[in-house]
Design a protein around this motif. Structure first.
Motif, PDB file in Angstrom:
ATOM      1  N   ALA A   1       1.834   6.894  -6.750  1.00  0.00           N
ATOM      2  CA  ALA A   1       0.759   7.826  -7.078  1.00  0.00           C
ATOM      3  C   ALA A   1       1.169   9.263  -6.791  1.00  0.00           C
ATOM      4  CB  ALA A   1      -0.500   7.468  -6.282  1.00  0.00           C
ATOM      5  N   GLU A   2       1.871   9.498  -5.705  1.00  0.00           N
ATOM      6  CA  GLU A   2       2.285  10.862  -5.367  1.00  0.00           C
ATOM      7  C   GLU A   2       3.299  11.403  -6.371  1.00  0.00           C
ATOM      8  OE1 GLU A   2       3.562  10.928  -1.312  1.00  0.00           O
ATOM      9  OE2 GLU A   2       1.514  10.765  -0.517  1.00  0.00           O
ATOM     10  N   ILE A   3       4.180  10.546  -6.867  1.00  0.00           N
ATOM     11  CA  ILE A   3       5.109  10.974  -7.919  1.00  0.00           C
ATOM     12  C   ILE A   3       4.329  11.405  -9.158  1.00  0.00           C
ATOM     13  CG2 ILE A   3       6.902  10.168  -9.517  1.00  0.00           C
ATOM     14  CD1 ILE A   3       7.806   8.281  -7.202  1.00  0.00           C
ATOM     15  N   HIS A   4       3.339  10.630  -9.515  1.00  0.00           N
ATOM     16  CA  HIS A   4       2.484  10.949 -10.667  1.00  0.00           C
ATOM     17  C   HIS A   4       1.737  12.266 -10.442  1.00  0.00           C
ATOM     18  CE1 HIS A   4      -0.832   9.316 -13.602  1.00  0.00           C
ATOM     19  NE2 HIS A   4      -0.304  10.446 -14.012  1.00  0.00           N
TER      20      HIS A   4
ATOM     21  N   ALA B   1       0.832  -1.206   0.000  1.00  0.00           N
ATOM     22  CA  ALA B   1       0.000   0.000   0.000  1.00  0.00           C
ATOM     23  C   ALA B   1       0.864   1.253   0.000  1.00  0.00           C
ATOM     24  CB  ALA B   1      -0.925  -0.013   1.220  1.00  0.00           C
ATOM     25  N   GLN B   2       1.950   1.233   0.748  1.00  0.00           N
ATOM     26  CA  GLN B   2       2.820   2.407   0.822  1.00  0.00           C
ATOM     27  C   GLN B   2       3.549   2.651  -0.497  1.00  0.00           C
ATOM     28  OE1 GLN B   2       2.962   4.667   3.125  1.00  0.00           O
ATOM     29  NE2 GLN B   2       4.511   5.829   2.014  1.00  0.00           N
ATOM     30  N   VAL B   3       4.045   1.592  -1.109  1.00  0.00           N
ATOM     31  CA  VAL B   3       4.775   1.736  -2.379  1.00  0.00           C
ATOM     32  C   VAL B   3       3.838   2.240  -3.465  1.00  0.00           C
ATOM     33  CG1 VAL B   3       5.957   0.461  -4.202  1.00  0.00           C
ATOM     34  CG2 VAL B   3       6.544   0.040  -1.818  1.00  0.00           C
ATOM     35  N   ARG B   4       2.636   1.703  -3.513  1.00  0.00           N
ATOM     36  CA  ARG B   4       1.678   2.162  -4.516  1.00  0.00           C
ATOM     37  C   ARG B   4       1.279   3.612  -4.253  1.00  0.00           C
ATOM     38  NH1 ARG B   4      -2.763  -2.258  -6.312  1.00  0.00           N
ATOM     39  NH2 ARG B   4      -3.161  -0.502  -7.707  1.00  0.00           N
TER      40      ARG B   4
END
Length: 301
Positions: free
Chosen positions: A270-273, A263-266
């Motif tokens: 998303a935040e990078i995107h 969950a954290q990696v995903r």
């Protein structure tokens, strides 16, 4: 990078993965006392999920779980039509059909809420909301998808304990054979590209100035690609590990650290995107940004 289309029947059945499909598969258990409500619904033609939502949803509703069905196939769907092949006895039929409706009530609301939350986040981000402004909604989305995956894993374990070893192995092989192809790499982000498209590939199609194009290209090379792809690859690896362990008998509680990490990696992907979209929006003039969105949106499935 466009998401791959899925041929998996979830596009038609969505959350029937754990409810209507299984109940139909076990229709031979009519008369089992715990299933009066289930049989009444089936007899009246009332589906165990929203057919209208199933037809309208793109991507399929089941894709809003934290773990893709390509890695952790839904055993309930694979049970359909297998009552005779698996030689299920009456107790197994009753237990599994009741489980199907129980899982529906746990899973479907979370998937529907995750879909709505994701759509809301994407619309806000494209309109200019920052990662900080979206933090609470990202927290909620992350939690909903994790809860959906936990319900999916719990259902897998309960099906496993209901069947004998030979039946479970046969079902597992069938489920893996029915599983969709692995998703495209961008789909390992917490936010699906279907809602939040990647804008950088479309910048070249604008009549943007050389200065703007160079600035965005430099940002992508320095800030996006080196950070995003490793996280997507790590998410893919974690999903594969979690799925294998769940199918081998590990519970959601056993797998809690891996689920938390996934969950954290995903979320990080998303935040990078999201930051990339904000950078594009800040760099381009408003009219060019609007044109860019018009170009990118049709590419989202």
């Amino acid at each position: 990078m466009a998401p791959q289309a899925s041929s998996f029947p979830l596009r038609r059945l969505t959350v029937a993965l754990a409810c209507a499909g299984l109940a139909l598969a076990l229709a031979g258990c009519a008369g089992a006392p715990p299933l009066a409500a289930a049989h009444q619904a089936l007899a009246s033609g009332q589906p165990g999920y929203s057919a209208q939502a199933a037809q309208a949803t793109q991507p399929a509703l089941a894709q809003y779980s934290l773990v893709h069905a390509a890695h952790l196939p839904h055993l309930a769907w694979a049970l359909k039509g297998q009552t005779t092949a698996l030689a299920l006895n009456e107790v197994q039929r009753g237990t599994l059909a009741a489980l199907a409706f129980e899982v529906r009530d746990q899973l479907q609301p979370r998937l529907e809420q995750a879909r709505a939350t994701e759509q809301d986040i994407a619309q806000a981000a494209l309109a200019g909301a920052s990662v900080q402004q979206l933090a609470a909604r990202l927290d909620r989305l992350q939690q909903l998808k994790r809860e959906a995956a936990q319900a999916q894993i719990d259902a897998t374990q309960r099906i496993r304990t209901t069947l004998d070893a030979a039946q479970y192995q046969q079902l597992r092989q069938r489920a893996l054979a029915l599983a969709p192809a692995a998703p495209a790499m961008p789909e390992y982000s917490l936010l699906l590209p279907a809602h939040l498209p990647h804008l950088m590939p479309f910048v070249a199609k604008l009549d943007a100035s050389a200065e703007h194009q160079q600035a965005l290209s430099r940002y992508a090379d320095e800030q996006v690609r080196p950070a995003l792809r490793p996280r997507l690859q790590q998410a893919q690896q974690l999903e594969q590990e979690i799925a294998r362990a769940a199918l081998d008998g590990r519970s959601a509680q056993d797998l809690a650290p891996q689920l938390d990490r996934l969950a954290q990696v995903r979320r990080e992907a998303a935040e990078i995107h999201l930051r990339c979209i904000a950078q594009v929006r800040q760099t381009l003039p408003p009219e060019q940004y609007a044109r860019l969105l018009a170009l990118a949106q049709p590419a989202a499935r």
